[in-house]
Design an enzyme around this catalytic site. Structure first.
Site, PDB file in Angstrom:
ATOM      1  N   GLU A  68     -11.616   3.882  -1.201  1.00  0.00           N
ATOM      2  CA  GLU A  68     -11.435   4.596  -2.038  1.00  0.00           C
ATOM      3  C   GLU A  68     -11.643   3.757  -3.661  1.00  0.00           C
ATOM      4  O   GLU A  68     -11.521   4.663  -4.631  1.00  0.00           O
ATOM      5  CB  GLU A  68     -10.390   4.619  -1.664  1.00  0.00           C
ATOM      6  CG  GLU A  68     -10.742   6.193  -0.776  1.00  0.00           C
ATOM      7  CD  GLU A  68      -9.061   6.031   0.132  1.00  0.00           C
ATOM      8  OE1 GLU A  68      -8.112   5.881  -0.793  1.00  0.00           O
ATOM      9  OE2 GLU A  68      -8.853   6.896   0.807  1.00  0.00           O
ATOM     10  N   ASP A 100       1.459  -1.185   0.003  1.00  0.00           N
ATOM     11  CA  ASP A 100      -0.079  -0.099  -0.012  1.00  0.00           C
ATOM     12  C   ASP A 100       0.569   1.167   0.141  1.00  0.00           C
ATOM     13  O   ASP A 100       2.062   1.478   0.759  1.00  0.00           O
ATOM     14  CB  ASP A 100      -1.033   0.184   1.333  1.00  0.00           C
ATOM     15  CG  ASP A 100      -1.838   0.931   0.854  1.00  0.00           C
ATOM     16  OD1 ASP A 100      -3.556   0.939   1.054  1.00  0.00           O
ATOM     17  OD2 ASP A 100      -2.181   2.572   0.721  1.00  0.00           O
ATOM     18  N   ILE A 101       0.661   2.614  -1.306  1.00  0.00           N
ATOM     19  CA  ILE A 101       1.489   3.706  -0.774  1.00  0.00           C
ATOM     20  C   ILE A 101       0.899   4.052   0.113  1.00  0.00           C
ATOM     21  O   ILE A 101       2.263   5.674   0.250  1.00  0.00           O
ATOM     22  CB  ILE A 101       0.566   4.108  -2.277  1.00  0.00           C
ATOM     23  CG1 ILE A 101       1.928   5.362  -2.989  1.00  0.00           C
ATOM     24  CG2 ILE A 101      -0.143   5.073  -1.709  1.00  0.00           C
ATOM     25  CD1 ILE A 101       1.794   5.491  -4.037  1.00  0.00           C
ATOM     26  N   HIS A 138     -10.010  -5.478  -3.390  1.00  0.00           N
ATOM     27  CA  HIS A 138      -9.057  -5.637  -2.499  1.00  0.00           C
ATOM     28  C   HIS A 138      -8.947  -6.185  -1.055  1.00  0.00           C
ATOM     29  O   HIS A 138      -9.824  -5.451  -0.539  1.00  0.00           O
ATOM     30  CB  HIS A 138      -8.106  -4.555  -2.227  1.00  0.00           C
ATOM     31  CG  HIS A 138      -8.610  -3.252  -2.913  1.00  0.00           C
ATOM     32  ND1 HIS A 138      -9.795  -2.607  -3.236  1.00  0.00           N
ATOM     33  CD2 HIS A 138      -8.711  -2.316  -1.412  1.00  0.00           C
ATOM     34  CE1 HIS A 138      -9.576  -1.484  -2.283  1.00  0.00           C
ATOM     35  NE2 HIS A 138      -8.920  -1.672  -1.511  1.00  0.00           N
TER      36      HIS A 138
HETATM   37  P1  5GP Z   1      -9.661   1.178  -0.149  1.00  0.00           P
HETATM   38  O1  5GP Z   1     -10.040   2.795   0.715  1.00  0.00           O
HETATM   39  O2  5GP Z   1     -10.216   1.215  -1.550  1.00  0.00           O
HETATM   40  O3  5GP Z   1      -9.628   0.115   0.819  1.00  0.00           O
HETATM   41  O4  5GP Z   1      -8.449   0.857  -0.165  1.00  0.00           O
HETATM   42  C1  5GP Z   1      -7.433   1.569  -1.256  1.00  0.00           C
HETATM   43  C2  5GP Z   1      -5.747   1.965  -0.565  1.00  0.00           C
HETATM   44  O5  5GP Z   1      -5.072   2.137  -1.765  1.00  0.00           O
HETATM   45  C3  5GP Z   1      -5.639   3.059   0.248  1.00  0.00           C
HETATM   46  O6  5GP Z   1      -4.945   2.380   1.563  1.00  0.00           O
HETATM   47  C4  5GP Z   1      -4.736   3.876  -0.193  1.00  0.00           C
HETATM   48  O7  5GP Z   1      -3.436   4.004   0.612  1.00  0.00           O
HETATM   49  C5  5GP Z   1      -4.294   2.429  -1.496  1.00  0.00           C
HETATM   50  N1  5GP Z   1      -3.315   3.651  -2.710  1.00  0.00           N
HETATM   51  C6  5GP Z   1      -4.215   4.357  -3.724  1.00  0.00           C
HETATM   52  N2  5GP Z   1      -3.095   4.874  -4.464  1.00  0.00           N
HETATM   53  C7  5GP Z   1      -2.726   3.491  -4.376  1.00  0.00           C
HETATM   54  C8  5GP Z   1      -1.424   3.280  -5.529  1.00  0.00           C
HETATM   55  O8  5GP Z   1      -0.860   3.758  -6.490  1.00  0.00           O
HETATM   56  N3  5GP Z   1       0.010   2.839  -5.345  1.00  0.00           N
HETATM   57  C9  5GP Z   1      -0.247   1.609  -4.162  1.00  0.00           C
HETATM   58  N4  5GP Z   1       0.336   1.000  -4.247  1.00  0.00           N
HETATM   59  N5  5GP Z   1      -1.607   2.083  -3.115  1.00  0.00           N
HETATM   60  C10 5GP Z   1      -2.478   2.560  -3.590  1.00  0.00           C
END
Ligand code: 5GP
Length: 111
Positions: free
Chosen positions: A95, A29-30, A100
């Site tokens: 987001e 995760d970034i 995932h």
């Molecule tokens: P969500 O909130 O959708 O469950 O998690 C999305 C995750 O993706 C977040 O924790 C965010 O930090 C990570 N993320 C968003 N954009 C990128 C990216 O471009 N690369 C990586 N490696 N992680 C990302």
């Protein structure tokens, strides 16, 4: 609609991939919220699901697949304690709308 994770899957944007086979990819995760914070995604077109909220009988196997790969990965890495999480929907903190699995551990990875 392709998400940022679809682009990572197609190697169109970079990510630190820590695990990949013909079914699943896992990358860092970034914005990590633990010493190790990984995201597991399914690779097959037929298994692309935006969110847990969109699961059907045809795709109900996907969360289990991601969990199984995360479990095997953790064992291989000697990580015996971790958290697994799905954010579901915008109000659930999601987001990126490609299913995932978040994998979080306070143990550092050796990769
Ligand atoms: P969500 O909130 O959708 O469950 O998690 C999305 C995750 O993706 C977040 O924790 C965010 O930090 C990570 N993320 C968003 N954009 C990128 C990216 O471009 N690369 C990586 N490696 N992680 C990302």
């Amino acid at each position: 609609m392709p998400t940022i994770f679809h682009k990572i899957l197609r190697h169109e944007i970079p990510a630190t991939v820590v695990f990949e086979d013909d079914e699943v990819m896992a990358f860092k995760d970034i914005h990590p919220k633990a010493a190790t914070h990984l995201l597991f995604i399914a690779k097959k077109d037929a298994d692309f699901v935006p969110s847990i909220a969109d699961l059907t009988d045809a795709t109900a196997h996907v969360p289990g697949l991601l969990i199984r790969k995360a479990q095997t990965f953790a064992k291989e890495q000697g990580i015996d304690g971790y958290k697994l999480m799905f954010h579901v929907g915008k109000s659930g903190g999601q987001e990126v709308f490609m299913l995932h699995l978040h994998f979080l551990s306070e143990k550092k990875l050796n990769v």
